[in-house]
Design an enzyme around this catalytic site. Structure first.
Site, PDB file in Angstrom:
ATOM      1  N   PHE A   1       0.936  -1.218   0.016  1.00  0.00           N
ATOM      2  CA  PHE A   1       0.069  -0.125  -0.065  1.00  0.00           C
ATOM      3  C   PHE A   1       0.709   1.352  -0.057  1.00  0.00           C
ATOM      4  CE2 PHE A   1      -2.335   3.534   2.087  1.00  0.00           C
ATOM      5  CZ  PHE A   1      -3.535   3.587   1.253  1.00  0.00           C
TER       6      PHE A   1
ATOM      7  N   ASP B   1       9.469   2.271   0.840  1.00  0.00           N
ATOM      8  CA  ASP B   1       8.526   2.898   1.461  1.00  0.00           C
ATOM      9  C   ASP B   1       8.294   2.561   2.937  1.00  0.00           C
ATOM     10  OD1 ASP B   1       6.114   3.698   2.521  1.00  0.00           O
ATOM     11  OD2 ASP B   1       4.858   3.005   0.572  1.00  0.00           O
TER      12      ASP B   1
ATOM     13  N   LYS C   1       3.730   9.363   8.434  1.00  0.00           N
ATOM     14  CA  LYS C   1       3.066   8.921   9.659  1.00  0.00           C
ATOM     15  C   LYS C   1       3.718   9.659  11.108  1.00  0.00           C
ATOM     16  CE  LYS C   1       0.396   5.154   7.692  1.00  0.00           C
ATOM     17  NZ  LYS C   1      -0.890   5.585   8.071  1.00  0.00           N
TER      18      LYS C   1
END
Length: 407
Positions: A144, A229, A258
Site C-alpha cells: 500500500f 516505503d 506517519k
C-alpha cells in the site's frame, strides 16, 4: 452559528458528521474529544487504550509535552513561509534525517524533499523515478503506497485501483518476498523497485530474510533505483530508526510520513547517492511541505525518541506483547518488530474482535477478516500492555460468541 460539540453525545456528533462530511470512510466508530499519553476519551466520557496510534502516527501518544512545546513555540514565532524561503527547522530536520539514515558511518550522502503525507511522499518519489529516463516500476502485491493517482498506481489492491483506472501505467506487481519473481520482472528499462520493508496495510507482513538484499543486488544489476516505503514502519516504529537498517541494505530512495510528525502532517522523500539530485527546480513542488511548524513537530518527535530511549523501549515491549498475544490458542501467528504487530486469527472474526475490543476499552485495527494490527504509541507502558494482554482472552471470547450468534 455554533459548532460546539463538547456538550453533545457521541450519537449526536456522529449524526452531524454523517450530514456534513463526504462518506469516504463510512460512519465513524467513535467521536473522540481528548487524548493523553496512550489513552483517548470519547464524547460520552469513556476511555480507550489507543493501540492503533492514528494508524502508526502518534509516536509520542496524545498531548505529549515535547510536541506541545515545539508546535506552540514555533507557531508563535513563524508559522508558514512558502518554499520561496527556508527556515531553521526545515534545514535541521533534513540534516537530522540524513544523519539517522547514515547511522554510525556518519550522515548519509543525500537530499530531502519535505511533503505533507505518505501518499504525497510516494507521489514525489514516483516522479523522481521518472527522471531516470525510464518509466517501468516493479512493486509488490499486498503493498500500500497511497490513494493519489500516482501512488495508487503502485498499490495492488483491486478495490482501491479499479474505480479510478486507467492509472499511470508501466507498473508490474510481483509476489512479496519472492526474490526470483522480482528478478524476473526487473529489466534494464526498470526505473525503480518499490518495496515496504514491512507491509503494514496487508497485516504486518515482514520481509523474509535476504529479500531486501536480493532486491539491492537486482537493482544494481540493472541500474535500477531501490526505493523503500517506510511510511508506516519507519521512525522508530519497529525499534530501529528505519526498518530497512535491520537488513544492512542501503536504498536509493526512502519515503517517510506517519510517525515522523507524531500527529502533525508531514512526509519526506529522501534521495541517496545519485537519486539525491534527480529532482531539479520546476520538477516538483508543494505549498505546505517543509512548513516550519510541521518540521518543529518532527524534530520534537526525533529528539524525544532519542532522549527517552524509546528505541530500546519499543524493542522490549514489542517482544513482550507478541509473546503474550501468541500464547492465546485462537491466534495462529504473530508477526512484526517493535510496536508494529500483526496477528492471524483461527477464524475470520477480525471485525468482531475490533468491536469487542472497543467495548472493553481498547482500539485495535482489522486489515483483513483474519488479521488484527496493533501500532500503539511508542510511549505505551508495560502496565498498559499488560492490562490489554489480561483482557485479550475475554475480548476473543466475546468476538467468537458474537460471530457465532451472527452467522
Amino acid at each position: 452559528m455554533s459548532t460546539q460539540t463538547q456538550d453533545q453525545t457521541q450519537e449526536q456528533v456522529v449524526g452531524r458528521y454523517t450530514d456534513a462530511l463526504m462518506n469516504t470512510f463510512g460512519p465513524p466508530k467513535l467521536a473522540l474529544v481528548r487524548g493523553e499519553g496512550s489513552t483517548v476519551w470519547d464524547a460520552d466520557g469513556k476511555a480507550y487504550l489507543d493501540l492503533l496510534g492514528g494508524i502508526a502516527v502518534n509516536s509520542l501518544g496524545h498531548a505529549h509535552p515535547a510536541m506541545m512545546k515545539a508546535v506552540t513555540e514555533q507557531l508563535g514565532t513563524l508559522g508558514h513561509i512558502s518554499n520561496f524561503f527556508t527556515s531553521g527547522p526545515q534545514v535541521e530536520l533534513a540534516e537530522t534525517l540524513l544523519a539517522l539514515l547514515g547511522g554510525d558511518a556518519g550522515p548519509a550522502q543525500g537530499k530531502v524533499f519535505l511533503a505533507n503525507s505518505g501518499t504525497e511522499a510516494n507521489e514525489g518519489a514516483f516522479k523522481l523515478t521518472r527522471r531516470t529516463g525510464r518509466t517501468h516500476v516493479v512493486v509488490a502485491e499486498g503493498g500500500f503506497h497511497g490513494r493519489t493517482m500516482g501512488a495508487l498506481a503502485l498499490t495492488s489492491k483491486a478495490a482501491y485501483r479499479e474505480p479510478f483506472e486507467p492509472l499511470p501505467g508501466d507498473v508490474t506487481f510481483v509476489p512479496y518476498g519472492d526474490a526470483e519473481a522480482l528478478a524476473a520482472a526487473v529489466t534494464d528499462e526498470t526505473a525503480a523497485i518499490c518495496l515496504e520493508p514491512i507491509q503494514g496495510e496487508a497485516g504486518v507482513v515482514v520481509a523474509p530474510d535476504g529479500y531486501l538484499a536480493a532486491a539491492r543486488s537486482i537493482a544494481d544489476e540493472h541500474g535500477t533505483l531501490l526505493w523503500f516505503d517506510e511510511v508506516q514502519c519507519g521512525v522508530g516504529r519497529t525499534g530501529l530508526w528505519f526498518e530497512h537498517q535491520r537488513s544492512g541494505v542501503v536504498p536509493d530512495v526512502v519515503t517517510l510520513a506517519k510517525g515522523l510528525g507524531g500527529g502533525y502532517p508531514i512526509g519526506a522523500v529522501v534521495g541517496l547517492g545519485r537519486a539525491a539530485d534527480l529532482l531539479q527546480p520546476g520538477n516538483h513542488g508543494t505549498t505546505f511541505g517543509g512548513n516550519p511548524v510541521a518540521c518543529a513537530a518532527a524534530l520534537a518527535v526525533l529528539t524525544t525518541i532519542e532522549s527517552d530511549g524509546l528505541l530500546e523501549h519499543v524493542t522490549g515491549l514489542g517482544e513482550h506483547l507478541r509473546a503474550g498475544l501468541a500464547a492465546e490458542p485462537r491466534v495462529t501467528e504473530v508477526r512484526g518488530h517493535g510496536l508494529l504487530i500483526g496477528l492471524d486469527l483461527a477464524e475470520p472474526v477480525a471485525a468482531a474482535v475490533v468491536d469487542a475490543a472497543q467495548a472493553a476499552g481498547y482500539i485495535v485495527n482489522m486489515p483483513t477478516p483474519t488479521r488484527i494490527r496493533l501500532a500503539p504509541p511508542l510511549v505505551l507502558t508495560r502496565a498498559e500492555a499488560d492490562a490489554f494482554l489480561a483482557d485479550w482472552p475475554g475480548i476473543l471470547d466475546a468476538a467468537w460468541a458474537a460471530a457465532k450468534a451472527g452467522g
